[in-house]
Write a protein that holds these residues in place. Structure first.
Motif: not given
Length: 312
Positions: A270-295
């Motif tokens: 991530l070049s900016d930590i704010d990118q994470l919330s946008n990415l997670l929002s896209s995952f929800r919109q596309n019904k992508i399930m993830i786990n074991d997220l580490t930053v």
């Protein structure tokens, strides 16, 4: 040009020992009121650089100014403005901490009354009151290091050089020394710190200079140096194996960064930590399930390895 915002100006400093160049054309400034870290592996040239700045070693070429005073032509005046604490205690082990502080106070020109007063202040400040009259032979490594720092502060210098001040100390004592250093800065001191411990520089330093093979290879705040090697790392596991390709493309499009894939585990930066919330929002919109997220932000260890390993 030297300004009053700088405590130290180092310009083209070089040291040769016969045919070997120990320090090669090093230049940097240290601002008043900051903690400035000199980082480097053993033999990198950081201690040699410090010894030249503090007039303990004559440079082959280059100049050093302490609060505007050239150390070559105004050495005595420049030396009066700083205190130096080395890796090993310079105190007499056969006498007590109180006696050591009294002797060094008198050597620094204080009267007997003033020496006694300053000794009591330093014993209190460095938590040595209960051991003040014990022989130094009974002191732990941490107590000796605190005493050595106390000795260097007898004249209340506005500039303090600490050459690997916590080498060999246990974690608890190291933490105590860190707090002491922070308090010195709060009181208005400027600190130059050499260390091999990258977590120490990360905790204490406002800016760091990385020295390797006698050369200054990078300078900046710890955060700036971390960002230069790739920013914050992100990794996660995709629950559905069939979504791996589409998730990889989505992450690449959203972040504009390279994505590494190992089975169902994806890693990127991530070049900016704010990118994470946008990415997670896209995952929800596309019904992508993830786990074991580490930053994880890069550490100065990562910076150090990136800048020095395999470099000549």
């Amino acid at each position: 040009m030297m300004t009053m915002k700088n405590a130290i100006e180092v310009s083209h400093l070089t040291k040769k020992f016969n045919d070997k160049i120990a320090v090669n054309d090093v230049s940097f400034n240290v601002k008043q009121g900051e903690v400035f870290g000199l980082l480097g592996p053993n033999g990198a040239g950081k201690t040699t650089t410090l010894r030249m700045i503090t007039t303990l070693l004559k440079s082959s070429s280059g100049t050093v100014k302490i609060f505007g005073h050239d150390t070559a032509s105004e050495g005595k005046l420049a030396r009066s403005m700083f205190g130096l604490t080395g890796q090993y205690a310079s105190v007499d082990e056969d006498i007590s901490a109180r006696e050591n502080l009294m002797i060094f106070s008198r050597l620094n020109g204080l009267s007997r009354i003033a020496s006694k007063k300053r000794t009591e202040e330093l014993l209190e400040e460095f938590s040595l009151v209960n051991s003040a009259d014990k022989s130094l032979k009974n002191f732990s490594g941490g107590m000796r290091r605190r005493l050595d720092l106390a000795v260097s502060l007898i004249t209340r210098p506005v500039l303090i050089f600490l050459d690997e001040p916590t080498t060999g100390l246990d974690p608890r004592t190291r933490t105590q020394m860190w707090e002491t250093i922070r308090n010195l800065v709060k009181q208005g001191s400027t600190i130059v710190l050499t260390t091999q411990y990258l977590d120490e520089a990360d905790q204490l330093a406002d800016r760091v200079a990385v020295i390797d093979h006698g050369k200054l290879i990078k300078i900046g705040t710890p955060q700036e140096l971390k960002q230069q090697i790739g920013g914050t790392s992100l990794s996660f596991t995709v629950n559905d194996l069939e979504q791996i390709n589409s998730v990889t493309k989505l992450v690449t499009d959203k972040l504009g960064a390279k994505v590494s894939v190992a089975g169902q585990r994806l890693s990127t930066n991530l070049s900016d930590i704010d990118q994470l919330s946008n990415l997670l929002s896209s995952f929800r919109q596309n019904k992508i399930m993830i786990n074991d997220l580490t930053v994880q932000e890069p550490s100065l260890d990562d910076v150090f390895m990136n800048l020095t390993v395999g470099k000549n």
